[in-house]
Design a protein around this motif. Structure first.
Motif, short mmCIF file in Angstrom:
data_model
loop_
_atom_site.label_atom_id
_atom_site.label_comp_id
_atom_site.label_asym_id
_atom_site.label_seq_id
_atom_site.Cartn_x
_atom_site.Cartn_y
_atom_site.Cartn_z
N GLY A 1 18.91 72.95 29.44
CA GLY A 1 20.09 73.33 28.69
C GLY A 1 20.61 72.15 27.90
O GLY A 1 20.00 71.08 27.89
N GLY A 2 21.73 72.36 27.24
CA GLY A 2 22.28 71.27 26.47
C GLY A 2 23.53 71.66 25.72
O GLY A 2 23.96 72.82 25.73
N VAL A 3 24.11 70.67 25.06
CA VAL A 3 25.28 70.84 24.20
C VAL A 3 24.87 70.47 22.79
O VAL A 3 24.30 69.38 22.57
N CYS A 4 25.14 71.36 21.83
CA CYS A 4 24.68 71.18 20.45
C CYS A 4 25.85 71.35 19.49
O CYS A 4 26.69 72.24 19.67
N PRO A 5 25.93 70.53 18.44
CA PRO A 5 26.97 70.71 17.44
C PRO A 5 26.78 72.01 16.66
O PRO A 5 25.73 72.66 16.73
N HIS A 6 27.81 72.37 15.88
CA HIS A 6 27.69 73.53 14.99
C HIS A 6 28.35 73.29 13.64
O HIS A 6 28.71 74.24 12.94
N ASP A 7 28.50 72.03 13.25
CA ASP A 7 29.08 71.74 11.95
C ASP A 7 28.05 71.94 10.84
O ASP A 7 26.87 72.21 11.10
N ASP A 8 28.51 71.79 9.59
CA ASP A 8 27.64 71.99 8.43
C ASP A 8 26.30 71.28 8.60
O ASP A 8 26.23 70.12 9.04
N HIS A 9 25.23 71.96 8.23
CA HIS A 9 23.89 71.40 8.39
C HIS A 9 23.69 70.10 7.60
O HIS A 9 22.95 69.22 8.05
N LEU A 10 24.31 69.98 6.44
CA LEU A 10 24.17 68.75 5.66
C LEU A 10 24.78 67.55 6.37
O LEU A 10 24.34 66.42 6.18
N TYR A 11 25.77 67.80 7.22
CA TYR A 11 26.40 66.73 7.98
C TYR A 11 25.70 66.48 9.33
O TYR A 11 25.54 65.34 9.74
N ALA A 12 25.34 67.56 10.03
CA ALA A 12 25.04 67.45 11.46
C ALA A 12 23.61 67.76 11.86
O ALA A 12 23.28 67.66 13.04
N ALA A 13 22.74 68.13 10.92
CA ALA A 13 21.38 68.56 11.29
C ALA A 13 20.64 67.52 12.12
O ALA A 13 19.90 67.84 13.04
N ARG A 14 20.85 66.25 11.80
CA ARG A 14 20.14 65.20 12.53
C ARG A 14 20.57 65.15 14.00
O ARG A 14 19.80 64.73 14.87
N ALA A 15 21.80 65.56 14.26
CA ALA A 15 22.26 65.63 15.65
C ALA A 15 21.72 66.87 16.35
O ALA A 15 21.37 66.82 17.54
N TYR A 16 21.64 67.99 15.64
CA TYR A 16 21.11 69.23 16.24
C TYR A 16 19.73 69.01 16.84
O TYR A 16 19.44 69.46 17.96
N VAL A 17 18.83 68.39 16.06
CA VAL A 17 17.41 68.41 16.43
C VAL A 17 17.12 67.64 17.70
O VAL A 17 16.08 67.85 18.34
N HIS A 18 18.02 66.74 18.11
CA HIS A 18 17.79 66.02 19.36
C HIS A 18 17.82 66.96 20.55
O HIS A 18 17.19 66.68 21.58
N LEU A 19 18.53 68.07 20.42
CA LEU A 19 18.46 69.09 21.47
C LEU A 19 17.47 70.19 21.13
O LEU A 19 16.59 70.51 21.92
N THR A 20 17.60 70.77 19.95
CA THR A 20 16.84 71.99 19.66
C THR A 20 15.33 71.77 19.63
O THR A 20 14.57 72.69 19.92
N GLU A 21 14.87 70.56 19.31
CA GLU A 21 13.45 70.29 19.34
C GLU A 21 12.90 70.22 20.76
O GLU A 21 11.69 70.17 20.94
N ARG A 22 13.77 70.22 21.75
CA ARG A 22 13.34 70.19 23.14
C ARG A 22 13.84 71.40 23.92
O ARG A 22 13.91 71.38 25.14
N ILE A 23 14.17 72.48 23.22
CA ILE A 23 14.43 73.77 23.87
C ILE A 23 13.18 74.61 23.65
O ILE A 23 12.95 75.14 22.56
#
Length: 367
Positions: free
Chosen positions: A58-80
């Motif tokens: 599991g994990g905690v993932c941001p949900h802000d604009d992709h242009l701002y936050a995509a780099r933070a998303y992938v640290h979780l979503t690439e390992r789900i």
């Protein structure tokens, strides 16, 4: 809705400016973010002793604009890697319905995904059927007024084109209610998992949506001021909260402390610190802890994978075609108005696995 729903069959998309809509946009955004984070992801895998096929429980993932936050998303979503993801979302608009204490499910068959509809898993009906009266409700209009889960769906679909989801929103609630709801839902989920011989991480994962601090006068929250030193103090406070309350083994006492650090104990509708996941994070992580316990696993351990802000690096360098297709920003980002992103992943400890000694924390010295 920016992209209208198809009756009660497929949920559309509320925000079609901040989030990708088409396959071309999504491929550009996610691939660019992964490439920029490639070395950090590899280092993270080594620190966590994770094989390419293994995934977070599991994990905690941001949900802000992709242009701002995509780099933070992938640290979780690439390992789900689990084929079924329980998505625990913020319900920003709960005040419009004066809703508290009841989890919100939808009845759509699928949600819009850039590469095609993302199916809602049939598990949803089994979970709903197992919950006591008053613990949950089903309302598509509520889900259509909320962006906190649709933001994550394209990243999950990019990682696994066949992913199934179970979307759940968490409105206002105190710790006793959040803990009670987590107990009820975890009992139902653990029973389904045992009957199907499913495992956390391999078959089912729990992903919680939350941005961290919303800082500046627009959010009525600028306790340190609005200069560079204030930015740094707010970032340091955010990182400290993530490490204090979310890193390490999940503990109910820490989650309760997080909740009442973020909201007024006597009036949970009143922010103390504006993290939008003030209810989703304590509930979602207590759900994860209880599911682990009820399926015979030790308490999952959290790892702060990345901290960033909407100021900490330039906007994602996507193609002109992606921008022309409609991807943009829904809010400004400056010292008077910025948002933090704390991305965390959870593993189940084993005798041969150790947590990381360091984390990838950015956004602390940008000036």
């Amino acid at each position: 809705m920016g992209l209208r729903s198809v009756g009660d069959v497929t949920r559309g998309q509320m925000d079609t400016t901040g989030f990708v809509v088409t396959a071309e946009q999504a491929e550009d955004v996610v691939s660019t973010a992964v490439e920029l984070e490639k070395s950090s992801l590899a280092e993270q895998d080594a620190e966590l002793a994770m094989a390419p096929s293994s995934g977070f429980v599991g994990g905690v993932c941001p949900h802000d604009d992709h242009l701002y936050a995509a780099r933070a998303y992938v640290h979780l979503t690439e390992r789900i890697t689990a084929p079924i993801v329980i998505l625990i979302g913020v319900f920003h608009a709960a005040r419009l319905w004066d809703l508290e204490n009841a989890l919100v499910f939808d009845s759509f068959q699928a949600w819009h995904g850039p590469w095609g509809p993302v199916a809602v898993d049939p598990m949803r009906g089994m979970l709903l059927g197992s919950l006591p009266h008053g613990a949950a409700l089903v309302d598509n209009s509520m889900h259509c007024r909320e962006h906190s889960l649709e933001a994550i769906v394209p990243f999950l679909q990019h990682r696994n084109p066949d992913v199934h989801i179970v979307p759940i929103l968490v409105p206002y609630a105190g710790w006793e209610v959040l803990s009670e709801r987590a107990g009820e839902l975890s009992t139902a989920l653990a029973d389904i998992m045992r009957r199907n011989q499913w495992q956390l991480g391999r078959d089912v994962a729990i992903v919680v949506s939350s941005d961290a601090v919303h800082y500046g006068p627009d959010f009525e929250h600028a306790p340190f001021g609005t200069d560079a030193a204030a930015y740094q103090r707010a970032v340091d406070r955010d990182v400290d909260m993530a490490r204090t309350y979310i890193e390490g083994p999940i503990e109910p006492a820490k989650l309760e402390s997080l909740l009442y650090t973020l909201v007024d104990r006597e009036d949970v509708r009143t922010y103390e610190i504006p993290w939008c996941g003030r209810f989703s994070v304590p509930f979602g992580l207590e759900l994860l802890r209880q599911v682990a316990a009820k399926t015979g696993l030790p308490d999952p351990e959290g790892h702060l994978l990345r901290y960033a802000t909407s100021l900490s690096e330039p906007e994602l360098a996507v193609t002109e075609e992606t921008r022309n297709a409609g991807l943009g920003k829904t809010a400004p980002s400056n010292l008077h108005h910025w948002v933090g992103y704390a991305t965390l992943g959870f593993t189940v400890p084993t005798a041969s696995t150790e947590g990381p000694s360091d984390v990838d924390v950015v956004g602390e010295d940008i000036f």
